[in-house]
Design an enzyme around this catalytic site. Sequence first.
Site, PDB file in Angstrom:
ATOM      1  N   ASP A  19       3.361   1.268 -11.157  1.00 15.24           N
ATOM      2  CA  ASP A  19       4.171   0.092 -10.863  1.00 15.24           C
ATOM      3  C   ASP A  19       3.530  -1.216 -11.308  1.00 15.24           C
ATOM      4  O   ASP A  19       2.321  -1.371 -11.245  1.00 15.24           O
ATOM      5  CB  ASP A  19       4.482   0.026  -9.370  1.00 15.24           C
ATOM      6  CG  ASP A  19       5.516   1.059  -8.972  1.00 15.24           C
ATOM      7  OD1 ASP A  19       6.623   1.010  -9.542  1.00 15.24           O
ATOM      8  OD2 ASP A  19       5.208   1.915  -8.133  1.00 15.24           O
ATOM      9  N   GLU A  27      17.403   4.194  -4.418  1.00 12.27           N
ATOM     10  CA  GLU A  27      16.052   4.753  -4.331  1.00 12.27           C
ATOM     11  C   GLU A  27      15.253   3.933  -3.335  1.00 12.27           C
ATOM     12  O   GLU A  27      15.088   2.731  -3.504  1.00 12.27           O
ATOM     13  CB  GLU A  27      15.357   4.688  -5.692  1.00 12.27           C
ATOM     14  CG  GLU A  27      15.928   5.690  -6.669  1.00 12.27           C
ATOM     15  CD  GLU A  27      15.661   5.279  -8.097  1.00 12.27           C
ATOM     16  OE1 GLU A  27      14.576   4.746  -8.371  1.00 12.27           O
ATOM     17  OE2 GLU A  27      16.565   5.469  -8.919  1.00 12.27           O
TER      18      GLU A  27
END
Lengths: 396, 262
Positions: B56, B45
């Site tokens: 995140d 990814e």
Amino acid sequence: MSTSFHPDKKGFYGPFGGAYIPEMLIPNIESLKKKYLKILNSDTFRKSFKTLLEDYAGRPTPLYYATRLSEHYGCNIWLKREDLAHTGSHKINNTIGQILLAREMGKKRIIAETGAGQHGVATATVCALMGLKCVVYMGETDIERQAPNVARMKMLGAEVKTAISGSRTLKDATNEALRDWIANPLNTYYLIGSVVGPHPYPDLVARLQSVISGEIQWQLRNKTGKAEPDYVVACVGGGSNAAGSFYHYLSTPEVKLIGAEASGQGLTSGKTAASIALGETGVIHGSMTYLMQTDDGQITEPYSISAGLDYPGIGPLHAWLNQTGRARYLSVTDQEALDAALLITRKEGIIPALESAHALAALDQLELKSEQNVVVTISGRGDKDMKAYMEKLKLL
Amino acid sequence: MKKLISLFKQKRNLLSVYFTAGFPELNSTVPILKALEEGGADFVEIGMPYSDPLADGPVIQNSSSRALTNGMSLKVLFEQLKDIKQQVSIPLILMGYLNPVLKFGFNAFIERCKETGISGLIIPDLPYETYIEKYEPVFARNKISNIFLITPQTPKQRILNLDQASTSFLYMVSSAAVTGTRQGLSKRQIKYFKRINSMKLSTPRMVGFGISNHETFKEVCQYAHGAIVGSAFIKHLENYGHDQEAIINFVKNLKTGEQTDI
């Protein structure tokens, strides 16, 4: 069919709004979406909300006829005095409403974001009132700039957490609050401070702030015989006091709605927060709206002398009001706001918040006629801005 | 997309590694990809850095802002990846947030992904409903898989809907948290993995968030098709840069547990 200024089922105002959020936030947002209208419309909520607004926050706030300012502008200026509400700004209307909602939903821990600290203080206040745990995220840069509000939050028992990511201001504090909510999905309620974020927040906050225009209607009718002014003018960062000031007039086109956004050092200076004048459509904090971004779609850091207006986006309702032409948004520079602040202080003995000074400064851009009634919302008081006033107006 | 689907048909215990494009250096993207493949990563990814990555944790946030400072953008990334099909054969996925993609132009972006040989996309703030309403046809037309996340809080019916709409795999977020490393698996997580397994979904699952070493990787593989490692690899890059050997050893160690001195 007439244009609707309320969101559809999915939270869209025309192309704006919606809920562009990661899967982790979906259950919380869905649950809020399902419950908020039911709770807001319940008798218990309405009663508690009304009682707290009146007895605790000091509502209704006055609608004051500003004689000397009216003479100056050659029209009738009415000031909606949100600066006289408890904690010093309109922010308390929203936090009282949402804390009741959070309590009804059984949440035990409240999180919030704050820029200048006004929403943080208003949140810490209602958490103290309800005995709920309160965590406020604030950017590192803002913590340095707004020390008195940080102290107020701490005195009220809130934990102030420093957002050290990104540009360390309001947008990053909002990111941190959302991350906290992702990590604490069950017991925590996110008490957002403006008409921004994923649906249903923009609608929820607008409804809670609509107490402002609800009062303007009957106050103006009592004083002038007519509930509709010619203009309603309010400043716009995320846009909650403007949404509240416009709300009951949205479908009354003869009332002209004016939003004042901060152009900082000027629209072309690169140091500005004029999301509508400069913004393009994009997604920020879960909402499709106007925002300030680079050519690569990175959110840029806004600037305004007023910490409450330097948000790089704008509530989706305002994006829609702008696109449909229902409201007009004017840009006001730091200097224009400072001049307006000094003018109202000397003419009326009211020291406004720097945010509210932007609304006052917008009056210079309107063609006002002598018989016209103009309502300007003074969203907050200037105590928190004394440092900036001292420096810029050379008061020392 | 085909590559990704056949990978899931052929193999189990898949290891996918995440890294942020343009970190630690602007031009480290391609060397990192090659080293990951050589080390044995089954797919990769590639993170598209964003100024406001709200799902995140601090490690990936930091890598994103460094990558942006280095000058990374979607245009630069596509330029770097223009010959990647000739250089790397494992499936590649792009992961990032919606706003830069909208700014690039959604359809133009998907078409560019196709040209580049990208198999799938993970856009956390593109919700399932919007995908179905607006974007499913353009993904299908260009044979790009949109990958959905599920979390411990996702209701059963929604999981079934996401399963239905999936075209490659489901990204199973291991706990209520943003990205970042954590120690081992809790009983509650194992219960959640078992609950999802018992639903007999038609889409394979990869577990991500909090996987940082071989032990957790192995354990997670008992309950899913494989696992995704992100923050732990970013930390590795922070410490050792994009040295090829070090990356190869990092991946080998994750997969096999064998330590190699670096």
